[in-house]
Design a protein around this motif. Structure first.
Motif, PDB file in Angstrom:
ATOM      1  N   GLN A 150       0.827  -1.202   0.000  1.00 32.89           N
ATOM      2  CA  GLN A 150       0.000   0.000   0.000  1.00 32.89           C
ATOM      3  C   GLN A 150       0.862   1.253   0.000  1.00 32.89           C
ATOM      4  O   GLN A 150       0.595   2.213  -0.731  1.00 32.89           O
ATOM      5  N   ALA A 151       1.927   1.244   0.799  1.00 31.99           N
ATOM      6  CA  ALA A 151       2.837   2.387   0.844  1.00 31.99           C
ATOM      7  C   ALA A 151       3.544   2.563  -0.494  1.00 31.99           C
ATOM      8  O   ALA A 151       3.756   3.688  -0.961  1.00 31.99           O
ATOM      9  N   GLY A 152       3.902   1.435  -1.126  1.00 33.18           N
ATOM     10  CA  GLY A 152       4.551   1.500  -2.435  1.00 33.18           C
ATOM     11  C   GLY A 152       3.652   2.100  -3.491  1.00 33.18           C
ATOM     12  O   GLY A 152       4.095   2.879  -4.332  1.00 33.18           O
ATOM     13  N   LYS A 153       2.350   1.753  -3.433  1.00 35.08           N
ATOM     14  CA  LYS A 153       1.396   2.312  -4.391  1.00 35.08           C
ATOM     15  C   LYS A 153       1.273   3.821  -4.209  1.00 35.08           C
ATOM     16  O   LYS A 153       1.183   4.586  -5.174  1.00 35.08           O
ATOM     17  N   THR A 154       1.281   4.254  -2.943  1.00 31.51           N
ATOM     18  CA  THR A 154       1.167   5.687  -2.649  1.00 31.51           C
ATOM     19  C   THR A 154       2.389   6.443  -3.148  1.00 31.51           C
ATOM     20  O   THR A 154       2.277   7.562  -3.661  1.00 31.51           O
ATOM     21  N   GLY A 155       3.567   5.819  -3.004  1.00 29.04           N
ATOM     22  CA  GLY A 155       4.801   6.539  -3.318  1.00 29.04           C
ATOM     23  C   GLY A 155       5.259   6.457  -4.757  1.00 29.04           C
ATOM     24  O   GLY A 155       6.150   7.208  -5.159  1.00 29.04           O
ATOM     25  N   ILE A 156       4.662   5.583  -5.591  1.00 31.18           N
ATOM     26  CA  ILE A 156       5.189   5.354  -6.932  1.00 31.18           C
ATOM     27  C   ILE A 156       5.100   6.600  -7.817  1.00 31.18           C
ATOM     28  O   ILE A 156       6.044   6.936  -8.539  1.00 31.18           O
ATOM     29  N   VAL A 157       3.975   7.307  -7.754  1.00 32.04           N
ATOM     30  CA  VAL A 157       3.821   8.510  -8.583  1.00 32.04           C
ATOM     31  C   VAL A 157       4.806   9.581  -8.138  1.00 32.04           C
ATOM     32  O   VAL A 157       5.484  10.212  -8.966  1.00 32.04           O
ATOM     33  N   PHE A 158       4.910   9.784  -6.816  1.00 24.96           N
ATOM     34  CA  PHE A 158       5.857  10.759  -6.290  1.00 24.96           C
ATOM     35  C   PHE A 158       7.280  10.404  -6.720  1.00 24.96           C
ATOM     36  O   PHE A 158       8.075  11.274  -7.073  1.00 24.96           O
ATOM     37  N   GLN A 166       2.115  10.237  10.500  1.00 20.75           N
ATOM     38  CA  GLN A 166       3.214   9.297  10.334  1.00 20.75           C
ATOM     39  C   GLN A 166       3.427   8.952   8.858  1.00 20.75           C
ATOM     40  O   GLN A 166       4.563   8.923   8.374  1.00 20.75           O
ATOM     41  N   SER A 167       2.334   8.709   8.138  1.00 23.27           N
ATOM     42  CA  SER A 167       2.437   8.351   6.719  1.00 23.27           C
ATOM     43  C   SER A 167       2.992   9.508   5.900  1.00 23.27           C
ATOM     44  O   SER A 167       3.835   9.301   5.013  1.00 23.27           O
ATOM     45  N   GLN A 168       2.509  10.707   6.168  1.00 24.81           N
ATOM     46  CA  GLN A 168       2.991  11.881   5.438  1.00 24.81           C
ATOM     47  C   GLN A 168       4.483  12.078   5.646  1.00 24.81           C
ATOM     48  O   GLN A 168       5.237  12.295   4.692  1.00 24.81           O
ATOM     49  N   PHE A 169       4.911  11.984   6.908  1.00 32.08           N
ATOM     50  CA  PHE A 169       6.329  12.228   7.197  1.00 32.08           C
ATOM     51  C   PHE A 169       7.209  11.145   6.590  1.00 32.08           C
ATOM     52  O   PHE A 169       8.274  11.435   6.038  1.00 32.08           O
ATOM     53  N   GLY A 170       6.773   9.884   6.693  1.00 31.44           N
ATOM     54  CA  GLY A 170       7.558   8.796   6.110  1.00 31.44           C
ATOM     55  C   GLY A 170       7.724   8.957   4.614  1.00 31.44           C
ATOM     56  O   GLY A 170       8.819   8.757   4.070  1.00 31.44           O
ATOM     57  N   LEU A 171       6.657   9.347   3.935  1.00 28.05           N
ATOM     58  CA  LEU A 171       6.708   9.559   2.489  1.00 28.05           C
ATOM     59  C   LEU A 171       7.612  10.734   2.146  1.00 28.05           C
ATOM     60  O   LEU A 171       8.407  10.667   1.197  1.00 28.05           O
ATOM     61  N   TRP A 172       7.511  11.802   2.924  1.00 28.92           N
ATOM     62  CA  TRP A 172       8.348  12.989   2.683  1.00 28.92           C
ATOM     63  C   TRP A 172       9.825  12.649   2.851  1.00 28.92           C
ATOM     64  O   TRP A 172      10.656  13.037   2.031  1.00 28.92           O
ATOM     65  N   CYS A 173      10.155  11.907   3.902  1.00 27.97           N
ATOM     66  CA  CYS A 173      11.550  11.490   4.121  1.00 27.97           C
ATOM     67  C   CYS A 173      12.081  10.702   2.933  1.00 27.97           C
ATOM     68  O   CYS A 173      13.193  10.937   2.455  1.00 27.97           O
ATOM     69  N   ALA A 174      11.285   9.732   2.472  1.00 28.64           N
ATOM     70  CA  ALA A 174      11.719   8.842   1.398  1.00 28.64           C
ATOM     71  C   ALA A 174      11.997   9.602   0.108  1.00 28.64           C
ATOM     72  O   ALA A 174      12.869   9.226  -0.677  1.00 28.64           O
ATOM     73  N   VAL A 224       6.800   3.268   6.320  1.00 27.62           N
ATOM     74  CA  VAL A 224       6.512   3.927   5.036  1.00 27.62           C
ATOM     75  C   VAL A 224       7.799   4.409   4.382  1.00 27.62           C
ATOM     76  O   VAL A 224       8.038   4.183   3.188  1.00 27.62           O
ATOM     77  N   ALA A 225       8.651   5.067   5.167  1.00 30.56           N
ATOM     78  CA  ALA A 225       9.884   5.639   4.625  1.00 30.56           C
ATOM     79  C   ALA A 225      10.805   4.565   4.053  1.00 30.56           C
ATOM     80  O   ALA A 225      11.349   4.707   2.953  1.00 30.56           O
ATOM     81  N   THR A 226      10.970   3.463   4.796  1.00 31.49           N
ATOM     82  CA  THR A 226      11.875   2.400   4.343  1.00 31.49           C
ATOM     83  C   THR A 226      11.360   1.741   3.070  1.00 31.49           C
ATOM     84  O   THR A 226      12.122   1.520   2.112  1.00 31.49           O
ATOM     85  N   THR A 227      10.075   1.445   3.033  1.00 32.62           N
ATOM     86  CA  THR A 227       9.493   0.775   1.863  1.00 32.62           C
ATOM     87  C   THR A 227       9.605   1.639   0.615  1.00 32.62           C
ATOM     88  O   THR A 227      10.063   1.184  -0.444  1.00 32.62           O
ATOM     89  N   VAL A 228       9.192   2.883   0.711  1.00 35.12           N
ATOM     90  CA  VAL A 228       9.214   3.782  -0.449  1.00 35.12           C
ATOM     91  C   VAL A 228      10.641   4.070  -0.881  1.00 35.12           C
ATOM     92  O   VAL A 228      10.951   4.101  -2.083  1.00 35.12           O
ATOM     93  N   LYS A 229      11.544   4.256   0.079  1.00 35.27           N
ATOM     94  CA  LYS A 229      12.932   4.570  -0.259  1.00 35.27           C
ATOM     95  C   LYS A 229      13.609   3.407  -0.988  1.00 35.27           C
ATOM     96  O   LYS A 229      14.344   3.621  -1.961  1.00 35.27           O
TER      97      LYS A 229
END
Length: 320
Positions: free
Chosen positions: A84-92, A176-184, A207-212
């Protein structure tokens, strides 16, 4: 200061006082009282005062220790949440990588930097900091000084981000989700991403680890395109295999019930490993490294980082 560099002998063993200081700081980084930002600060303080007595050893250990720590963090991740986190972060991820590389090319020409230095700093900012530079550098057949400039620029900005991001996140009341995504997206190196997210919370860390790490896989296509654009033949593409280890650990944690009791132990060890990694990174940022960077490469790195940080922050706060 000279006294700290002099060799002393006790019971037939020779040592320097700065080696003792290094050892005491390292032991502290292994305790529960240490945190990634504190470890980085201690390493920086050591590098700027006494110097790192084990510079070669810590440089060799940093990459492996980071990789094993990331794999260990996988035992605290849930595969379903990661997808789910990967789907959120792919476009970004796609937009920010392409945007950073294009902006880096334009800004690098404006600053009068060489194509190699510009591309190395742009890739480091766009993908995953030192790992991307280490992967793309050999593809470019970049010189040692070009690699040093790019790595120095990225590491300095990493250090700033590790300290700055958590307070900014709290001031803006980011989830938490917003910050993790922003970090990544906005922090270069995986070590600093994980360090900043750890300071913010467990969900932010996941979230940060997965997206990064999903972002880090872009090293492969970017390296291939780099070889084509710069017309380099016969080069070897460096593949970040440790990401497969992270995925395997995450799958074991999710689908193998017998592994559940071991998970917290391995995650705890991984967090300690990350803290030590950041201590080593800080200890490697000597005055010589900082002087190597120079003004124009640092301006390029700062410009790219400022744009990607503010743009991604605005979009995340208004869409996630």
């Amino acid at each position: 200061m000279r006294h700290f560099h002099a060799t002393h002998t006790v019971f037939g063993f020779g040592f320097t006082l700065r080696a003792v200081v290094f050892g005491l700081l390292l032991i502290y980084c292994l305790t529960p009282w240490a945190s990634p930002p504190i470890a980085l600060a201690l390493g920086l303080a050591l590098a700027q005062t006494l110097g790192n007595p084990f510079a070669r050893q810590t440089k060799l250990a940093t990459a492996k220790l980071l990789q094993y720590s990331v794999i260990g963090l996988g035992f605290g991740m849930n595969a379903h949440a990661a997808v789910q986190a990967g789907k959120t972060g792919i476009v970004f991820t796609v937009v920010s990588i392409l945007g950073t590389l294009v902006l880096g090319y334009v800004a690098g020409r404006w600053l009068g930097l060489t194509r190699h230095v510009t591309h190395l700093i742009s890739c480091g900012t766009a993908i995953c900091g030192g790992s991307a530079i280490a992967a793309v550098g050999p593809v470019l057949r970049a010189k040692d000084e070009e690699m040093s400039v790019a790595l120095g620029t990225v590491f300095v900005l990493n250090a700033i981000a590790l300290f700055a991001f958590p307070p900014i996140g709290r001031a803006l009341a980011m989830t938490q989700s917003q910050f993790g995504l922003w970090c990544a997206i906005a922090i270069h190196d995986t070590s600093s991403v994980v360090g900043a997210a750890t300071a913010y919370g467990d969900q932010a860390l996941q979230v940060a680890t997965t997206v990064k790490l999903a972002r880090a896989l872009w090293i492969i296509p970017v390296s291939i395109v780099t070889a084509l654009i710069f017309k380099q033949k016969g080069v070897k593409i460096k593949i970040p295999y440790f990401i497969l280890g992270f995925v395997a650990a995450m799958l074991i944690n999710t689908f193998v019930p017998a592994a559940k009791p071991v998970g917290p132990v391995l995650v705890g060890a991984a967090k300690i490993g990350l803290t030590v990694t950041l201590f080593f990174i800080g200890a490697g940022l000597s005055g010589k490294v900082l002087k190597t960077v120079g003004a124009r490469p640092f301006v390029l790195g700062l410009l790219l980082w400022a744009v990607i940080s503010t743009a991604s922050l605005y979009v995340i706060l208004h869409t996630v």
